[in-house]
Design a protein around this motif. Structure first.
Motif, PDB file in Angstrom:
ATOM      1  N   SER A 103       1.038  -1.092  -0.015  1.00  0.00           N
ATOM      2  CA  SER A 103       0.007   0.117  -0.117  1.00  0.00           C
ATOM      3  C   SER A 103       1.123   1.190   0.235  1.00  0.00           C
ATOM      4  O   SER A 103       2.207   1.107   0.247  1.00  0.00           O
ATOM      5  CB  SER A 103      -0.860   0.012   1.333  1.00  0.00           C
ATOM      6  OG  SER A 103      -0.070   0.357   2.486  1.00  0.00           O
ATOM      7  N   PRO A 104       0.331   2.386  -0.514  1.00  0.00           N
ATOM      8  CA  PRO A 104       1.184   3.480  -0.527  1.00  0.00           C
ATOM      9  C   PRO A 104       1.634   4.112   0.737  1.00  0.00           C
ATOM     10  O   PRO A 104       2.714   4.150   1.082  1.00  0.00           O
ATOM     11  CB  PRO A 104       0.053   4.556  -1.048  1.00  0.00           C
ATOM     12  CG  PRO A 104      -0.582   4.028  -1.872  1.00  0.00           C
ATOM     13  CD  PRO A 104      -1.001   2.484  -1.208  1.00  0.00           C
ATOM     14  N   GLU A 105       0.884   3.701   1.887  1.00  0.00           N
ATOM     15  CA  GLU A 105       1.505   4.073   3.234  1.00  0.00           C
ATOM     16  C   GLU A 105       2.556   3.265   3.631  1.00  0.00           C
ATOM     17  O   GLU A 105       3.580   3.639   4.320  1.00  0.00           O
ATOM     18  CB  GLU A 105       0.519   4.033   4.395  1.00  0.00           C
ATOM     19  CG  GLU A 105       0.763   4.720   5.733  1.00  0.00           C
ATOM     20  CD  GLU A 105      -0.309   4.583   6.747  1.00  0.00           C
ATOM     21  OE1 GLU A 105      -0.388   3.431   7.144  1.00  0.00           O
ATOM     22  OE2 GLU A 105      -0.726   5.680   7.476  1.00  0.00           O
ATOM     23  N   GLN A 106       2.195   1.783   3.349  1.00  0.00           N
ATOM     24  CA  GLN A 106       3.498   0.932   3.802  1.00  0.00           C
ATOM     25  C   GLN A 106       4.735   1.168   2.835  1.00  0.00           C
ATOM     26  O   GLN A 106       5.656   1.149   3.625  1.00  0.00           O
ATOM     27  CB  GLN A 106       3.160  -0.698   3.181  1.00  0.00           C
ATOM     28  CG  GLN A 106       1.938  -0.954   4.414  1.00  0.00           C
ATOM     29  CD  GLN A 106       1.572  -2.297   3.839  1.00  0.00           C
ATOM     30  OE1 GLN A 106       1.778  -2.718   2.621  1.00  0.00           O
ATOM     31  NE2 GLN A 106       1.119  -3.075   4.673  1.00  0.00           N
ATOM     32  N   ARG A 107       4.538   1.819   1.787  1.00  0.00           N
ATOM     33  CA  ARG A 107       5.953   2.046   1.001  1.00  0.00           C
ATOM     34  C   ARG A 107       6.441   3.379   1.590  1.00  0.00           C
ATOM     35  O   ARG A 107       7.874   3.176   1.754  1.00  0.00           O
ATOM     36  CB  ARG A 107       5.455   2.489  -0.618  1.00  0.00           C
ATOM     37  CG  ARG A 107       5.045   1.506  -1.410  1.00  0.00           C
ATOM     38  CD  ARG A 107       4.577   1.710  -2.789  1.00  0.00           C
ATOM     39  NE  ARG A 107       3.572   1.276  -3.201  1.00  0.00           N
ATOM     40  CZ  ARG A 107       2.878   1.709  -4.462  1.00  0.00           C
ATOM     41  NH1 ARG A 107       3.369   2.819  -4.944  1.00  0.00           N
ATOM     42  NH2 ARG A 107       1.876   0.879  -4.886  1.00  0.00           N
ATOM     43  N   ALA A 108       5.780   4.347   1.902  1.00  0.00           N
ATOM     44  CA  ALA A 108       6.318   5.468   2.671  1.00  0.00           C
ATOM     45  C   ALA A 108       7.029   5.045   3.860  1.00  0.00           C
ATOM     46  O   ALA A 108       7.950   5.625   4.247  1.00  0.00           O
ATOM     47  CB  ALA A 108       5.202   6.392   3.112  1.00  0.00           C
ATOM     48  N   ILE A 109       6.408   4.220   4.708  1.00  0.00           N
ATOM     49  CA  ILE A 109       7.045   3.950   6.078  1.00  0.00           C
ATOM     50  C   ILE A 109       8.427   2.987   5.854  1.00  0.00           C
ATOM     51  O   ILE A 109       9.365   3.772   6.565  1.00  0.00           O
ATOM     52  CB  ILE A 109       6.025   3.071   6.933  1.00  0.00           C
ATOM     53  CG1 ILE A 109       4.894   4.127   7.509  1.00  0.00           C
ATOM     54  CG2 ILE A 109       6.678   2.317   8.192  1.00  0.00           C
ATOM     55  CD1 ILE A 109       3.948   3.123   8.122  1.00  0.00           C
ATOM     56  N   LEU A 110       8.154   2.314   5.001  1.00  0.00           N
ATOM     57  CA  LEU A 110       9.743   1.572   4.633  1.00  0.00           C
ATOM     58  C   LEU A 110      10.602   2.513   4.032  1.00  0.00           C
ATOM     59  O   LEU A 110      11.752   2.422   4.561  1.00  0.00           O
ATOM     60  CB  LEU A 110       9.342   0.525   3.575  1.00  0.00           C
ATOM     61  CG  LEU A 110       8.752  -0.706   4.112  1.00  0.00           C
ATOM     62  CD1 LEU A 110       8.525  -1.832   2.920  1.00  0.00           C
ATOM     63  CD2 LEU A 110       9.226  -1.406   5.388  1.00  0.00           C
ATOM     64  N   VAL A 111      10.464   3.635   3.330  1.00  0.00           N
ATOM     65  CA  VAL A 111      11.363   4.450   2.709  1.00  0.00           C
ATOM     66  C   VAL A 111      12.016   5.458   3.753  1.00  0.00           C
ATOM     67  O   VAL A 111      13.126   5.482   3.865  1.00  0.00           O
ATOM     68  CB  VAL A 111      10.678   5.383   1.640  1.00  0.00           C
ATOM     69  CG1 VAL A 111      11.758   6.628   1.355  1.00  0.00           C
ATOM     70  CG2 VAL A 111      10.486   4.428   0.498  1.00  0.00           C
ATOM     71  N   LEU A 112      10.785   5.907   4.816  1.00  0.00           N
ATOM     72  CA  LEU A 112      11.287   6.639   5.924  1.00  0.00           C
ATOM     73  C   LEU A 112      12.264   5.962   6.735  1.00  0.00           C
ATOM     74  O   LEU A 112      12.994   6.409   7.315  1.00  0.00           O
ATOM     75  CB  LEU A 112      10.013   6.853   6.706  1.00  0.00           C
ATOM     76  CG  LEU A 112       9.184   8.253   6.075  1.00  0.00           C
ATOM     77  CD1 LEU A 112       7.952   8.402   6.740  1.00  0.00           C
ATOM     78  CD2 LEU A 112      10.031   9.300   5.996  1.00  0.00           C
ATOM     79  N   HIS A 113      12.055   4.728   7.113  1.00  0.00           N
ATOM     80  CA  HIS A 113      12.778   3.807   7.875  1.00  0.00           C
ATOM     81  C   HIS A 113      14.228   3.538   7.370  1.00  0.00           C
ATOM     82  O   HIS A 113      15.335   3.823   7.736  1.00  0.00           O
ATOM     83  CB  HIS A 113      11.931   2.712   8.250  1.00  0.00           C
ATOM     84  CG  HIS A 113      12.952   1.929   9.517  1.00  0.00           C
ATOM     85  ND1 HIS A 113      13.282   2.179  10.794  1.00  0.00           N
ATOM     86  CD2 HIS A 113      13.476   0.667   9.407  1.00  0.00           C
ATOM     87  CE1 HIS A 113      13.799   1.320  11.277  1.00  0.00           C
ATOM     88  NE2 HIS A 113      14.007   0.293  10.607  1.00  0.00           N
ATOM     89  N   HIS A 114      14.118   2.911   6.100  1.00  0.00           N
ATOM     90  CA  HIS A 114      15.266   2.453   5.470  1.00  0.00           C
ATOM     91  C   HIS A 114      16.185   3.215   4.939  1.00  0.00           C
ATOM     92  O   HIS A 114      17.363   3.275   4.682  1.00  0.00           O
ATOM     93  CB  HIS A 114      15.091   1.286   4.565  1.00  0.00           C
ATOM     94  CG  HIS A 114      14.504  -0.136   5.364  1.00  0.00           C
ATOM     95  ND1 HIS A 114      15.264  -1.036   5.894  1.00  0.00           N
ATOM     96  CD2 HIS A 114      13.292  -0.537   5.475  1.00  0.00           C
ATOM     97  CE1 HIS A 114      14.805  -1.905   6.607  1.00  0.00           C
ATOM     98  NE2 HIS A 114      13.423  -1.680   6.443  1.00  0.00           N
TER      99      HIS A 114
END
Lengths: 163, 48
Positions: A103-114
């Motif tokens: 999902s778009p939010e999951q993508r954003a969370i992974l980018v913010l973390h990694h």
């Protein structure tokens, strides 16, 4: 270019996986930020606030794009991988396909973390959610990514067997 | 490939590759757009 703008563009490009869409999203986000700037109560939190506006715009754009495009496709990224990169081309393609399934939010969370290196507490501040929720969503994003990669591997195996 | 410990390292590497600089025209377009964009009064939306 302003290093802050370069950083926001890099963030948007990694969430959206496309330089043109990242440019559109960042333009829209900066105009929104200008429009809403007087609503920022604590100037010391400007960076987190601006990141939130950019991430929200990326999520919105990815959501619109997801509705518009039903089929998955691998999008090009800017610049070739280094020859001594730890990831093989096959790994990178598999990650790209898996990432597109999130999902778009999951993508954003992974980018913010990694990519940005933010812990869940800072992701929480940027997304405007409680820290426990950010921790939980990060966990679910990792799990979704693993599931997407496993599904991709199963498809590849099935394709190889039927060929 | 999907071992838990490896996934995080692979994602680190995956995101390390990509655009590093915004196109020069981006801020020109934004500057042009905000010239026609009013600002909301303080205390509305966006939070923080």
């Amino acid at each position: 270019m302003n290093p802050r703008v370069d950083g926001l563009f890099a963030l948007a490009q990694r969430i959206l996986r496309d330089v043109d869409r990242a440019e559109d999203a960042l333009q829209d986000a900066l105009v929104i930020a200008w429009r809403d700037l007087r609503g920022l109560r604590d100037p010391d939190r400007f960076d987190a606030w601006l990141r939130r506006v950019v991430v929200r715009e990326c999520i919105d754009q990815a959501t619109r794009e997801r509705r518009r495009v039903a089929n998955l496709r691998v999008l090009p990224i800017d610049g070739p991988a280094a020859p001594d990169d730890l990831l093989t081309l096959a790994d990178r393609d598999q990650l790209e396909r898996g990432f597109q399934r999130l999902s778009p939010e999951q993508r954003a969370i992974l980018v913010l973390h990694h990519f940005e290196g933010y812990p869940p507490s800072e992701i929480a501040e940027i997304l405007g959610i409680p820290p426990g929720t950010a921790r939980s969503r990060l966990h679910h994003a990792h799990r979704a990514m693993r599931a997407a990669l496993d599904a991709d591997a199963r498809l590849a195996t099935a394709g190889g067997q039927s060929a | 490939m999907t071992q838990d410990r490896d996934l995080r390292l692979m994602l680190d590497g995956f995101f390390a590759d990509g655009a590093a600089r915004a196109p020069d025209r981006l801020m020109l377009v934004v500057t042009d757009r905000i010239e026609h964009q009013g600002q909301r009064p303080g205390g509305s939306s966006a939070g923080t």
